[in-house]
Design a protein around this motif. Sequence first.
Motif, short mmCIF file in Angstrom:
data_model
loop_
_atom_site.label_atom_id
_atom_site.label_comp_id
_atom_site.label_asym_id
_atom_site.label_seq_id
_atom_site.Cartn_x
_atom_site.Cartn_y
_atom_site.Cartn_z
N ALA A 1 -4.09 -0.97 -6.72
CA ALA A 1 -2.66 -1.25 -6.77
C ALA A 1 -2.46 -2.71 -7.15
CB ALA A 1 -1.99 -0.94 -5.43
N HIS A 2 -1.23 -3.06 -7.49
CA HIS A 2 -0.91 -4.47 -7.71
C HIS A 2 0.40 -4.80 -7.03
CE1 HIS A 2 2.25 -3.81 -10.84
NE2 HIS A 2 1.53 -2.76 -11.16
N LEU A 49 12.67 -1.57 -0.96
CA LEU A 49 13.06 -1.22 -2.31
C LEU A 49 11.84 -1.00 -3.19
CD1 LEU A 49 15.10 -0.88 -4.59
CD2 LEU A 49 15.17 -3.36 -4.84
N VAL A 50 10.87 -1.90 -3.06
CA VAL A 50 9.64 -1.76 -3.83
C VAL A 50 8.92 -0.48 -3.44
CG1 VAL A 50 7.40 -2.78 -4.35
CG2 VAL A 50 9.39 -4.25 -4.12
N SER A 51 8.90 -0.17 -2.15
CA SER A 51 8.23 1.03 -1.67
C SER A 51 8.86 2.28 -2.26
CB SER A 51 8.27 1.10 -0.14
OG SER A 51 7.63 -0.02 0.42
N THR A 85 3.16 -2.47 -0.28
CA THR A 85 2.54 -2.60 1.05
C THR A 85 1.18 -3.29 1.03
OG1 THR A 85 1.47 -0.42 0.87
CG2 THR A 85 3.70 -0.48 1.80
N MET A 86 0.75 -3.76 -0.13
CA MET A 86 -0.57 -4.39 -0.19
C MET A 86 -0.66 -5.67 0.63
SD MET A 86 -2.56 -2.39 -1.99
CE MET A 86 -1.71 -1.09 -1.10
N ASN A 87 0.48 -6.34 0.82
CA ASN A 87 0.47 -7.57 1.63
C ASN A 87 0.27 -7.28 3.12
OD1 ASN A 87 2.98 -6.29 1.73
ND2 ASN A 87 4.08 -8.19 2.10
N LYS A 88 0.22 -6.00 3.50
CA LYS A 88 -0.02 -5.64 4.89
C LYS A 88 -1.47 -5.28 5.17
CE LYS A 88 4.72 -3.90 5.45
NZ LYS A 88 5.56 -2.73 5.78
N ILE A 89 -2.30 -5.32 4.14
CA ILE A 89 -3.70 -4.95 4.31
C ILE A 89 -4.42 -5.97 5.19
CG2 ILE A 89 -5.92 -4.78 3.09
CD1 ILE A 89 -4.42 -3.44 0.82
N ILE A 90 -5.26 -5.46 6.08
CA ILE A 90 -6.15 -6.30 6.88
C ILE A 90 -7.50 -6.32 6.15
CG2 ILE A 90 -7.35 -6.57 9.08
CD1 ILE A 90 -5.02 -5.00 10.36
N PHE A 91 -7.90 -7.46 5.67
CA PHE A 91 -9.12 -7.53 4.87
C PHE A 91 -10.34 -7.70 5.77
CE2 PHE A 91 -5.95 -8.44 1.64
CZ PHE A 91 -6.42 -7.63 0.60
N ASP A 92 -10.92 -6.55 6.10
CA ASP A 92 -12.12 -6.52 6.93
C ASP A 92 -13.17 -5.60 6.31
OD1 ASP A 92 -10.76 -4.17 7.28
OD2 ASP A 92 -10.51 -4.36 9.44
N GLY A 93 -12.94 -5.17 5.07
CA GLY A 93 -13.92 -4.34 4.38
C GLY A 93 -13.88 -2.87 4.72
N LYS A 94 -12.83 -2.42 5.42
CA LYS A 94 -12.76 -1.03 5.84
C LYS A 94 -11.31 -0.52 5.80
CE LYS A 94 -12.94 -0.31 10.33
NZ LYS A 94 -13.43 -0.29 11.73
N TRP A 95 -11.16 0.79 5.91
CA TRP A 95 -9.82 1.39 6.03
C TRP A 95 -9.44 1.24 7.49
CZ3 TRP A 95 -7.86 5.09 2.03
CH2 TRP A 95 -6.55 5.50 2.30
N THR A 96 -8.64 0.22 7.78
CA THR A 96 -8.44 -0.21 9.16
C THR A 96 -7.43 0.64 9.92
OG1 THR A 96 -8.88 -2.45 8.40
CG2 THR A 96 -7.95 -2.22 10.60
N PHE A 97 -6.31 0.96 9.28
CA PHE A 97 -5.32 1.81 9.93
C PHE A 97 -4.88 2.89 8.96
CE2 PHE A 97 -3.25 -1.93 8.17
CZ PHE A 97 -2.19 -1.42 7.45
N GLU A 98 -4.32 3.96 9.47
CA GLU A 98 -4.16 5.20 8.71
C GLU A 98 -3.36 5.05 7.43
OE1 GLU A 98 -2.70 8.27 11.22
OE2 GLU A 98 -4.54 8.37 12.43
#
Length: 254
Positions: free
Chosen positions: A70-71, A4-6, A32-45
């Motif tokens: 984003a928030h 719904l948020v998406s 979708t920000m809670n799906k980010i992998i925090f490794d300092g890079k654009w990890t997946f497309e």
Amino acid sequence: MIELVSILVLLIGFGSVFADAEESIQITLSGTMNKIIFDGKWTFEQEWKQSSLNTYWYENQNKNIILRSAHQENYVYFFIDVVTDESLDKNLDYATICFDSKNDKNTIPDSDDRCFTAILGSSTAVTLQGDQKEEFKQVENHPDLIAIGGTSDQNDRYSGVPHASYEFRIPTDLIGRNNIYGFYFLVYDAHTQKYYSYPIQLSSDGEISTPDTWGEIYSPDKSLPEFYVPFLIIVLGFALVISMNRSKLFRQYA
């Protein structure tokens, strides 16, 4: 619920901006920000796809910096993609993001002015807070703060050549839940020994400029003090129950 948020995010839309020195930045709601992998890079497309986009060019378009923002719920999220910095000077390159929570544009930093630094090759954040006696001073990091510098490469939508990039997750507890903030970022490229910032300027000393010179970041739909979806569902459900009870009473006494 995330879906719904998406959908709401897609309805709001995301703009690509080739920003000038004075242009304000939009920060939008994402699911979708809670799906980010925090490794300092654009990890997946798809990682940073649902976020606002601002593009900055410096030095006759030889330097390119991408800002995604984003928030979601209790955090604001930023990705600074220094697309043309391929020298990768670890522990030397860095990016700093600053907020003036009250947007009062003081000439001297005060307690509502905070900055967060990510260092290339490091997951250790640095937090600075305004102090009218000492300008900015380092303070303890919030336990939920993330600021990390890495090397973005093949999954980055702007360049597959390895280059410097920085990811931030900043708790709204630190900056307050407002629809508009004073905003500033500073990027240092150790290879060229140059600094790049928003609002656009070149600095020779790397000093964080005073809040009265900062730009602004704002929530275009005024959703940054988020009215959470679960809470909204509870309120709507409660309102529905009241409405149904009133209808029963109306039929009873009609």
